[in-house]
Design a protein around this motif. Structure first.
Motif, mmCIF file in Angstrom:
data_model
loop_
_atom_site.group_PDB
_atom_site.id
_atom_site.type_symbol
_atom_site.label_atom_id
_atom_site.label_comp_id
_atom_site.label_asym_id
_atom_site.label_seq_id
_atom_site.Cartn_x
_atom_site.Cartn_y
_atom_site.Cartn_z
ATOM 1 N N UNK A 30 48.297 38.171 87.001
ATOM 2 C CA UNK A 30 47.587 38.038 85.726
ATOM 3 C C UNK A 30 46.977 39.341 85.276
ATOM 4 N N UNK A 31 46.400 40.094 86.225
ATOM 5 C CA UNK A 31 45.817 41.393 85.883
ATOM 6 C C UNK A 31 46.887 42.357 85.402
ATOM 7 N N UNK A 32 48.049 42.343 86.075
ATOM 8 C CA UNK A 32 49.139 43.233 85.671
ATOM 9 C C UNK A 32 49.608 42.923 84.255
ATOM 10 N N UNK A 33 49.768 41.633 83.966
ATOM 11 C CA UNK A 33 50.192 41.265 82.616
ATOM 12 C C UNK A 33 49.128 41.610 81.587
ATOM 13 N N UNK A 34 47.859 41.486 81.946
ATOM 14 C CA UNK A 34 46.793 41.836 81.009
ATOM 15 C C UNK A 34 46.797 43.335 80.723
ATOM 16 N N UNK A 35 46.936 44.159 81.791
ATOM 17 C CA UNK A 35 46.987 45.600 81.593
ATOM 18 C C UNK A 35 48.207 45.984 80.767
ATOM 19 N N UNK A 36 49.339 45.382 81.082
ATOM 20 C CA UNK A 36 50.569 45.681 80.330
ATOM 21 C C UNK A 36 50.415 45.329 78.854
ATOM 22 N N UNK A 37 49.815 44.161 78.585
ATOM 23 C CA UNK A 37 49.612 43.745 77.199
ATOM 24 C C UNK A 37 48.659 44.691 76.479
#
Length: 465
Positions: free
Chosen positions: A28-35
């Motif tokens: 979830x953190x990775x997707x948030x940073x990517x977004x």
């Protein structure tokens, strides 16, 4: 998993649960940073102003291939790849990097003013780029792009950092799970050692310390209660065996003495006086009858709760009537005053309990009528004997207990104990006291109803003998 110890299973479960939670959080953190990075990149593309002079020059000197952006040759330099795209797919490149034309550029160029599209594309040399296409004039689209290598590099760094954090989290979770399992299962270990100690030594006096009020504490308390109940049951069994042995010793000794006399007279040829021989035989028969009664009472008391007849609804007044008839056959004078009452219980046990009460009353009041009454579940059996002393009343329902005045009379001291057991099995209670005006009254209360609750078309079950 089933072959592992509880401690290892608990450790693995805690570690797995934390690992899943950390993995989900990391993803979830990775997707948030990517977004967030992707949004910032898109916003930076939108913030780029259209270089109208350069765009007009590019249209005049339209080149579909990358051009030099050196100020020496008269072309302005650009930090990002830019180009103009027309609805037919023709492009005018404004820098030294050309963006591959797709259907998106053609669609935006052929659209309305202000229409835009953002997507990930490629330069002619295959470099991944983020592309912004915007309609800035009729039948023309302005294209600007930025490389994705910085975004991808940042995401790789974030992924590596999250992987390291996740691995450390799983390691910490496994360590914490091991410590938690040791602390949580410490009471279970004490309980296990106590059970093993009892299994090896049969010491039912072992107790486990109860700490707190959680499930382990409740389990320990329940185990202590179970061992206390087992110890009490064993003590009662041992006491029953000891009391039975004591009570059996007297009639067995008398029987052996009488039989020895009979055998000696036969072996020596010295015949006994016919009257004495008759008395010996009568005595032997009486001792056999006493032994038979005593053994039957012991079996009645020693049977388990699951060994009795199935409890069914039955008419208590009919059970009492059957017991009264049997008592009259034994020579007792009984007067009755019975009203209907239906209970749930065992007909045989209840009838024997009532018969014991009547026999006990008749034994202590010879020549007097025993009064038996049944009113709304309360059965009373009264005699007109000498009564019983107040200090003896608390002991009347104990096994093998007999008052000093009754020790010369026949009996085993188990009759009232059988009555108490039968009343308890039927959910009732029994008590004994002195009646007003003299004599003793036994009262047994049993829960029930005035009318049967079962199908009236079914035949009622009568008490068995």
């Amino acid at each position: 998993m089933k072959r592992r110890s509880m401690r290892s299973r608990l450790t693995l479960l805690v570690a797995a649960a934390v690992a899943i939670a950390v993995a989900v959080s990391a993803v979830g953190c990775w997707y948030f940073v990517r977004r967030e990075l992707s949004w910032q990149l898109n916003q930076s593309l939108r913030d780029i102003r259209v270089p109208w002079d350069a765009m007009n020059k590019a249209v005049r000197d339209c080149s579909p291939n990358p051009v030099s952006t050196s100020p020496d040759d008269g072309h302005p330099s650009f930090a990002e790849p830019m180009q103009i795209v027309f609805p037919d797919g023709t492009r005018c490149v404004m820098g030294n990097i050309a963006v591959k034309v797709t259907y998106r550029e053609k669609k935006v160029a052929d659209g309305y003013r202000g229409q835009e599209a953002v997507y990930d594309g490629y330069a002619d040399d295959g470099t991944p780029i983020r592309v912004l296409v915007k309609n800035v004039d009729q039948n023309a689209a302005f294209v600007v792009a930025r490389p994705l290598h910085e975004l991808q590099s940042t995401l790789r760094s974030v992924s590596l950092m999250l992987a390291i954090v996740a691995a450390l989290g799983v390691l910490v979770a496994a360590t914490a799970g091991l410590l938690v399992s040791r602390a949580a299962l410490r009471p279970v270990g004490r309980l296990t050692r106590a059970v093993e100690h009892i299994a090896q030594t049969e010491d039912l006096n072992t107790r486990i310390p109860v700490e707190g009020s959680d499930e382990i504490a409740r389990l320990s308390a329940s185990f202590n209660a179970m061992t206390a109940a087992l110890a009490g049951s064993r003590d009662r069994q041992q006491q029953l065996v000891a009391d039975a042995g004591h009570e059996l010793r007297t009639p067995l000794t008398t029987l052996r003495t009488n039989i020895d006399l009979l055998l000696r007279s036969e072996q020596t040829g010295r015949s006994l006086d016919p009257g004495a021989k008759q008395r010996l035989l009568v005595n032997v028969k009486a001792q056999f009858a006493e032994l038979t009664t005593l053994v039957g009472d012991l079996l009645q008391l020693a049977r388990g709760d699951a060994d009795h007849e199935p409890h069914v609804e039955l008419p208590l007044h009919e059970v009492v009537t059957a017991a009264v008839e049997r008592a009259r056959l034994r020579g007792a004078e009984v007067g009755t005053d019975l009203s209907p009452w239906y209970v749930v219980g065992s007909a045989t046990s209840l009838e024997r309990a009532v018969l014991n009460l009547i026999d006990n009353a008749a034994k202590f009041s010879p020549g007097h009528e025993v009064e038996v009454a049944l009113r709304e579940g309360e059965l009373t059996v009264r005699d007109h004997g000498p009564g019983i002393s107040e200090e003896d009343l608390p002991h009347v329902f104990e096994r093998f207990w007999r008052s000093p005045s009754a020790r010369s009379l026949p009996g085993s001291g188990l009759g009232l104990a059988i009555v108490a057991q039968a009343a308890d099995e039927a959910g009732g209670e029994v008590r004994l006291g002195n009646a007003p005006g003299g004599g003793t009254v036994a009262t047994m209360r049993l829960p029930g109803n005035l009318t049967p609750r079962s199908d009236p078309d079914q035949p009622s079950q009568r008490a068995g003998a």
